[in-house]
Design an enzyme around this catalytic site. Structure first.
Site, PDB file in Angstrom:
ATOM      1  N   CYS A   1     -38.527 107.764 -47.772  1.00  0.00           N
ATOM      2  CA  CYS A   1     -38.691 109.017 -47.016  1.00  0.00           C
ATOM      3  C   CYS A   1     -39.111 110.190 -47.901  1.00  0.00           C
ATOM      4  O   CYS A   1     -39.726 111.141 -47.424  1.00  0.00           O
ATOM      5  CB  CYS A   1     -37.398 109.355 -46.278  1.00  0.00           C
ATOM      6  SG  CYS A   1     -36.907 108.100 -45.077  1.00  0.00           S
TER       7      CYS A   1
ATOM      8  N   HIS B   1     -39.091 116.376 -43.660  1.00  0.00           N
ATOM      9  CA  HIS B   1     -39.289 114.966 -43.323  1.00  0.00           C
ATOM     10  C   HIS B   1     -38.681 114.715 -41.953  1.00  0.00           C
ATOM     11  O   HIS B   1     -37.561 115.150 -41.661  1.00  0.00           O
ATOM     12  CB  HIS B   1     -38.614 114.079 -44.374  1.00  0.00           C
ATOM     13  CG  HIS B   1     -38.360 112.688 -43.896  1.00  0.00           C
ATOM     14  ND1 HIS B   1     -39.366 111.877 -43.415  1.00  0.00           N
ATOM     15  CD2 HIS B   1     -37.217 111.969 -43.802  1.00  0.00           C
ATOM     16  CE1 HIS B   1     -38.847 110.717 -43.049  1.00  0.00           C
ATOM     17  NE2 HIS B   1     -37.551 110.748 -43.277  1.00  0.00           N
TER      18      HIS B   1
ATOM     19  N   ASN C   1     -39.663 108.430 -36.790  1.00  0.00           N
ATOM     20  CA  ASN C   1     -39.588 108.594 -38.235  1.00  0.00           C
ATOM     21  C   ASN C   1     -40.647 107.687 -38.871  1.00  0.00           C
ATOM     22  O   ASN C   1     -40.546 106.469 -38.800  1.00  0.00           O
ATOM     23  CB  ASN C   1     -38.188 108.205 -38.718  1.00  0.00           C
ATOM     24  CG  ASN C   1     -38.017 108.343 -40.225  1.00  0.00           C
ATOM     25  OD1 ASN C   1     -38.981 108.443 -40.961  1.00  0.00           O
ATOM     26  ND2 ASN C   1     -36.776 108.321 -40.677  1.00  0.00           N
TER      27      ASN C   1
END
Length: 335
Positions: A115, A262, A292
């Site tokens: 991430c 993020h 995501n």
């Protein structure tokens, strides 16, 4: 010393839209349950036969970024490719991009920081440019999560969150002081590595061992996430690393024009927004549409925010990420 600026942005997501209702047909879940916990309404998944892969999506995003930067691919001197889901165990995606884009024998570097991958990649590119080694660097974040998710009720805590897509940025040398990437800040804490991980197949836990154990529940080749633990750490580290970046540049939260976090979970973004007392116009979220997308999430969101005119010349733009590793980082940019 030189500075680096983002001269071009692009993104690509598969055409196949997967809604929460679509998932409820194969997993014991529902739209309300997913939205309440994550803020996600839909995501994009590669469809078998659509011609996409992690590297191919990266190329599609990269071509858009290069066109907008008005830089031919021959002028790129380094490829940095961030992903946790490469097409193959090895080699990585960077060399596949080099081949597919018919580039010369320039170096290709793969970043495996999940991430935080795009922020790490931007930081690496920034150092190469600041030291004068390269003038133009292509940075890509791309993920094919759908190819490795447990799409059953057993895996719903993870599988409903993730989507596929790619984003790209071209970083270019500049001699304009006080603009471009002002600073980057990176951290890690491996003590919590297994709280968000995929254990096998790996060199420590290869295919014969998995077959011999015949696991029924905690299957090692599907992702595992301790959601509450990750959430608690994320909100702390996000705030710390954003403040670190602001302080390094004698800035405060009131100077932020746009925060691109993020896209891990809408609740995390909203928590951080509240901590810094930012308005909805100062934070860009698109997890509702894409889920995501790990290393791709920041470049996709950054590109959309720029396309929508939410980022203007002179704005202070903050990128921040937290994820598996644990790793986290921030980048402070004056556009």
């Amino acid at each position: 010393m030189y500075t680096s600026k983002i001269s071009g942005l692009g993104y690509y997501v598969p055409e196949n839209v997967v809604t929460n209702d679509d998932l409820s047909k194969i997993i014991d879940t529902n739209d309300a349950w997913i939205q309440e916990r994550t803020g996600i309404k839909e995501r994009r998944h590669i469809k078998k036969g659509d011609g996409n892969s992690t590297s191919i999506m990266g190329v599609k995003a990269a071509k858009i970024a290069l066109e907008r930067a008005n830089i031919p691919s021959d002028d790129i001197e380094l490829i940095i490719f961030a992903t946790l889901s490469p097409d193959m165990y090895f080699p990585g995606g960077g060399v596949r991009v080099q081949d597919m884009m018919n580039m010369s024998t320039i170096p290709a570097l793969d970043i495996r920081n999940q991430c935080s991958g795009f922020v790490y990649a931007i930081s690496v590119a920034d150092q190469f440019i600041k030291t004068g080694m390269y003038k133009n660097i292509l940075v890509i974040g791309s993920e094919n999560h759908s190819g490795g998710l447990d799409m059953t009720t057993r895996g719903r805590g993870v599988s409903v969150i993730f989507g596929d897509g790619a984003g790209a940025a071209v970083l270019t040398r500049s001699e304009e002081e006080g603009k471009g990437i002002l600073s980057t800040h990176l951290h890690s804490e491996g003590a919590h590595a297994k709280e968000l991980s995929l254990e096998g197949p790996s060199t420590e836990y290869w295919v014969p061992e998995i077959i011999a154990e015949n696991p029924k529940d905690n299957i090692p080749y599907y992702p595992y996430m301790n959601g509450q633990f990750v959430f608690k750490n994320a909100v702390v580290r996000f705030s710390e690393v954003i403040n670190e970046g602001l302080q390094a540049n004698n800035l405060t939260a009131t100077d932020i024009n746009m925060l691109i976090p993020h896209q891990a979970n809408l609740r995390i973004s909203q928590f951080v927004q509240k901590q810094f007392r930012l308005s909805d116009d100062q934070v860009y979220n698109n997890i509702q549409k894409y889920g995501n997308t790990t290393a791709a999430s920041i470049p996709i969101a950054l590109t959309e925010a720029w396309e929508e005119g939410k980022i203007k010349e002179g704005d202070i733009v903050v990128l921040a990420a937290f994820g598996s590793g644990f790793t986290w980082g921030s980048a402070i940019i004056r556009w």
